[in-house]
Design a protein around this motif. Structure first.
Motif, PDB file in Angstrom:
ATOM      1  N   HIS A  15       0.843  -1.214   0.000  1.00 30.91           N
ATOM      2  CA  HIS A  15       0.000   0.000   0.000  1.00 30.91           C
ATOM      3  C   HIS A  15       0.871   1.255   0.000  1.00 30.91           C
ATOM      4  O   HIS A  15       0.611   2.203  -0.738  1.00 30.91           O
ATOM      5  CB  HIS A  15      -0.910  -0.008   1.228  1.00 30.91           C
ATOM      6  CG  HIS A  15      -1.533   1.318   1.512  1.00 30.91           C
ATOM      7  ND1 HIS A  15      -2.741   1.705   0.986  1.00 30.91           N
ATOM      8  CD2 HIS A  15      -1.091   2.390   2.227  1.00 30.91           C
ATOM      9  CE1 HIS A  15      -3.016   2.936   1.363  1.00 30.91           C
ATOM     10  NE2 HIS A  15      -2.032   3.383   2.127  1.00 30.91           N
ATOM     11  N   HIS A  19       0.381   4.391  -2.417  1.00 30.52           N
ATOM     12  CA  HIS A  19      -0.266   5.576  -1.817  1.00 30.52           C
ATOM     13  C   HIS A  19       0.773   6.628  -1.409  1.00 30.52           C
ATOM     14  O   HIS A  19       0.431   7.771  -1.134  1.00 30.52           O
ATOM     15  CB  HIS A  19      -1.080   5.115  -0.589  1.00 30.52           C
ATOM     16  CG  HIS A  19      -2.123   6.071  -0.105  1.00 30.52           C
ATOM     17  ND1 HIS A  19      -2.448   6.218   1.219  1.00 30.52           N
ATOM     18  CD2 HIS A  19      -2.939   6.932  -0.766  1.00 30.52           C
ATOM     19  CE1 HIS A  19      -3.407   7.125   1.358  1.00 30.52           C
ATOM     20  NE2 HIS A  19      -3.727   7.564   0.173  1.00 30.52           N
ATOM     21  N   CYS A  21       2.509   7.077   1.309  1.00 33.21           N
ATOM     22  CA  CYS A  21       2.116   7.658   2.603  1.00 33.21           C
ATOM     23  C   CYS A  21       3.007   7.105   3.715  1.00 33.21           C
ATOM     24  O   CYS A  21       3.954   6.373   3.468  1.00 33.21           O
ATOM     25  CB  CYS A  21       0.653   7.315   2.889  1.00 33.21           C
ATOM     26  SG  CYS A  21       0.419   5.545   3.116  1.00 33.21           S
ATOM     27  N   ALA A  23       2.042   5.044   6.207  1.00 35.47           N
ATOM     28  CA  ALA A  23       1.363   3.961   6.932  1.00 35.47           C
ATOM     29  C   ALA A  23       2.283   2.739   7.112  1.00 35.47           C
ATOM     30  O   ALA A  23       1.952   1.618   6.714  1.00 35.47           O
ATOM     31  CB  ALA A  23       0.079   3.574   6.218  1.00 35.47           C
ATOM     32  N   HIS A  76      -7.185   4.795   4.622  1.00 32.44           N
ATOM     33  CA  HIS A  76      -6.558   3.799   5.501  1.00 32.44           C
ATOM     34  C   HIS A  76      -7.616   3.044   6.300  1.00 32.44           C
ATOM     35  O   HIS A  76      -7.594   1.809   6.371  1.00 32.44           O
ATOM     36  CB  HIS A  76      -5.572   4.484   6.469  1.00 32.44           C
ATOM     37  CG  HIS A  76      -4.354   4.999   5.777  1.00 32.44           C
ATOM     38  ND1 HIS A  76      -3.400   5.759   6.394  1.00 32.44           N
ATOM     39  CD2 HIS A  76      -3.931   4.848   4.485  1.00 32.44           C
ATOM     40  CE1 HIS A  76      -2.441   6.061   5.544  1.00 32.44           C
ATOM     41  NE2 HIS A  76      -2.752   5.522   4.374  1.00 32.44           N
TER      42      HIS A  76
END
Ligand SMILES: C[S@@+](CC[C@H](N)C(=O)[O-])C[C@H]1O[C@@H](n2cnc3c(N)ncnc32)[C@H](O)[C@@H]1O
Ligand SMILES: [Zn+2]
Length: 179
Positions: A15, A19, A21, A23, A76
């Motif tokens: 992910h 994305h 990001c 996370a 998320h």
């Protein structure tokens, strides 16, 4: 390594690359399950749901545990909900899609265990955690050295032995609330 939910851990890594990001799945997820079980944590608060990897670790050996988890990123939380359903844990989890600072000030219950894995731990959140954590409850704080190699005011407060008993490993503090 004894990693729980390796499929979910890998999904988080995948992910992040699309994305772009922050996370990151919690790198020491294997400590959360025994900790949660050892204190029979019924009420758990998590800040920083991400895709829900650490949420699963906290519940893995704790069938009576209930988690309130907060994340400001709706993508998320939506993905986390799918993952929890696939693993059969969704009934134990309540989500808030908001800034944690806003939710924390509205909560009034007492928690047995609080897990912070938002980005940089901030003093204003620690003050909220002090109110929401029961005496002898456990606070797990990650990302201690993300902004400040000494952990800043947040870690200094956790090292106050009148209020907290704190052990540190890697980027994580495990603290018991003494009063
Ligand atoms: C490192 S990830 C959490 C990973 C998750 N604990 C796991 O192990 O899979 C950090 C998450 O915190 C969320 N976050 C960061 N600051 C926040 C804030 N102030 N309020 C709510 N969520 C926040 C981000 O959106 C991101 O999803
Ligand atoms: Zn993301």
């Amino acid at each position: 390594m004894n990693q729980p939910f390796p499929d979910v851990f890998q999904e988080c890594i995948k992910h992040r690359s699309s994305h772009l990001c922050g996370a990151y799945p919690y790198a020491s997820g294997e400590i959360l399950s025994p900790l949660s079980k050892a204190i029979s944590a019924r009420k758990i608060l998590e800040v920083g749901t991400g895709l829900g990897y650490s949420t699963l670790c906290l519940l893995e050996s704790n069938p009576l545990g209930e988690i309130v988890t907060i994340d400001q990123d709706a993508t998320h939380v939506a993905t986390a909900k799918k993952i929890w359903e696939q693993h059969g844990y969704e009934k134990q989890i309540t989500t808030y899609v908001e800034k944690a600072e806003d939710v924390l000030s509205r909560l009034s219950e007492q928690f047995d265990l609080i897990f912070f894995d938002g980005y940089v731990p901030q003093m204003k959140m620690l003050l909220q955690f002090e109110k929401l954590l029961r005496k002898d409850g456990i606070l797990v704080t990650t990302n201690l050295f993300l902004r400040d190699e000494k952990g800043g005011k947040y870690l200094k407060a956790l090292l106050d032995r009148k209020k907290w008993e704190t052990g540190i490993f890697s980027d994580t503090a495990i603290s018991t609330k003494l009063i």
